[in-house]
Design an enzyme around this catalytic site. Structure first.
Site, PDB file in Angstrom:
ATOM      1  N   ASP A 198       0.808  -1.220   0.000  1.00 50.13           N
ATOM      2  CA  ASP A 198       0.000   0.000   0.000  1.00 50.13           C
ATOM      3  C   ASP A 198       0.845   1.275   0.000  1.00 50.13           C
ATOM      4  O   ASP A 198       2.004   1.281   0.393  1.00 50.13           O
ATOM      5  CB  ASP A 198      -0.968   0.019   1.187  1.00 50.13           C
ATOM      6  CG  ASP A 198      -0.260  -0.173   2.528  1.00 50.13           C
ATOM      7  OD1 ASP A 198       0.701  -0.963   2.591  1.00 50.13           O
ATOM      8  OD2 ASP A 198      -0.666   0.471   3.519  1.00 50.13           O
ATOM      9  N   GLU A 208      -0.794  -2.196   5.062  1.00 57.68           N
ATOM     10  CA  GLU A 208       0.087  -2.264   6.231  1.00 57.68           C
ATOM     11  C   GLU A 208      -0.061  -1.036   7.102  1.00 57.68           C
ATOM     12  O   GLU A 208       0.014  -1.132   8.332  1.00 57.68           O
ATOM     13  CB  GLU A 208       1.547  -2.414   5.777  1.00 57.68           C
ATOM     14  CG  GLU A 208       2.543  -2.553   6.925  1.00 57.68           C
ATOM     15  CD  GLU A 208       2.984  -1.230   7.537  1.00 57.68           C
ATOM     16  OE1 GLU A 208       3.284  -1.194   8.746  1.00 57.68           O
ATOM     17  OE2 GLU A 208       3.019  -0.206   6.803  1.00 57.68           O
TER      18      GLU A 208
END
Length: 401
Positions: free
Chosen positions: A79, A137
């Site tokens: 991400d 995350e």
């Protein structure tokens, strides 16, 4: 198992950098990594690996080694962040307000190339590798993956992961034992007073004055209440109060984080969170204020297993042999949800340095000008491949033959 890992990584370096730059140009926020997941999925399938999805945009693939053995899990995060990029690269983010300001584009591309090299040599592997490309995350999706069964079918015996660090010089690697990243607790503190006119402050209860005391006195936890050997960082990142210069507001809202390299809730006696509220409560009483305190626990500290770390350091010794690079100690108060995996099985989270002032890659993580020295990508790939081989085809320290 004998093959020239360095030469193979060198051959694939152009592909590695191309992957990283493509991900960098097309960043996606947590749980929105649809393009990224699709590219990763196809890449792994083209290597002959079967893939599955988890948590929507998470991608998992199993590599079966040529000989029976343990199962090693290798994890990369995918991400990006809600930040507007301020670099002048030709491959800068094309998505307004979103950029890879933490190196996850590098983590993803490194593990893809590592998977290719390991697949090419799978017949010599004594065991299996589970590649996990984790979404979100930044908001702690690792726990969701654990709850969804990522550590099972087959059961994982150990886990490794990495982070590119601009705080470490290019060419350095770190894989310390014990705590290496901090537990993160997010707080929202509202101080309530009595609003009024700044011309007659005696008729009001000024929460701004009280907030100044709270901010200062909470630092005493770090400097006066805990041993200097216990790392704690209490930082306020947001303060909001009032709308006009001549009005005393009725409340102040403060937000920040409390980070520590130990479990804040398991301290004997008064734990660090209780100490925080005691100081707030007493200062509020002194200023005639009331308060509301909310905690959001993010993730525990990342604690590296000594046995797995020894293997990773052994790999690092091979990777940096004959160069000016070196293995260095490194501990950071940044949080990481990799801890959710290493709480389940022995694990190690190692760091690869990508800081280089000459290339302007020494900005901190989450900065609009964050960038990495791409020379560190090849080191990361070689670390992944070498660590996996040493774990599967060797023995952990102190493990009986």
């Amino acid at each position: 198992m004998t093959f020239d890992i360095k030469s193979r990584v060198k051959e694939l370096e152009e592909e590695l950098i191309t992957l990283r730059r493509d991900f960098h140009m097309h960043p996606e926020l947590g749980l929105e990594e649809h393009r990224t997941a699709g590219i990763v999925e196809k890449y792994l399938q083209d290597l002959g690996l079967e893939t599955e999805r988890m948590c929507g945009t998470g991608v998992i693939a199993m590599l079966k080694g040529g000989q029976p053995g343990k199962t090693l899990m290798m994890r990369a995060d995918t991400d990006a962040l809600p930040i507007t990029e301020m670099t002048d690269h030709g491959f800068k983010s094309k998505t307004p307000g979103v950029m890879h300001a933490c190196g996850h584009d590098g983590h993803t591309s490194m593990m893809m190339i590592a998977a290719k090299i390991l697949v090419e040599n799978k017949d010599a592997l004594k065991g299996d590798i589970k590649f996990v490309f984790q979404p979100n995350e930044e908001n702690g999706c690792a726990l969701e993956m654990v709850e969804a069964g990522v550590m099972q079918s087959p059961a994982v015996d150990a886990v490794i992961g990495t982070h590119l660090m601009t705080g470490l010089p290019i060419g350095t690697v770190s894989a310390d034992d014990g705590p290496v990243m901090a537990e993160a607790n997010v707080f929202r503190l509202t101080l309530k007073g009595l609003g009024g006119h700044t011309a007659v402050p005696e008729d009001s209860i000024d929460p701004i004055l009280g907030a100044a005391s709270v901010i200062q006195q909470l630092q005493a936890i770090q400097t006066r209440e805990l041993s200097p050997h216990k790392a704690v960082a209490i930082v306020f990142g947001s303060i909001h109060a009032g709308q006009a210069a001549n009005i005393i507001p009725s409340k102040v809202e403060l937000q920040g984080t409390l980070r520590c390299l130990f479990s804040s809730k398991d301290e004997p006696g008064e734990n660090v969170l209780d100490r925080f509220e005691r100081i707030v409560s007493n200062i509020c009483a002194a200023h005639r204020m009331s308060y509301e305190l909310e905690w959001r626990f993010h993730d525990p500290a990342v604690v590296n297993d000594p046995g797995v770390s020894a293997i990773v350091r052994d790999a690092a010794a091979d990777v940096v042999a004959g160069t000016d690079h070196k293995i260095v100690p490194y501990v950071t108060m940044i949080g990481e949800d990799f801890c959710r995996f290493s709480q389940e099985v022995p694990g190690t989270f190692f760091f690869v340095g990508v800081g280089n002032a000459e290339k302007k890659t020494d900005y901190p993580h989450h900065h609009p000008k964050f960038d990495i020295d791409e020379d560190g990508l090849a080191i990361g790939v070689e670390m992944h491949v070498t660590s996996a081989i040493k774990y599967l085809n060797g023995q952990m320290q102190n493990e009986p033959a």
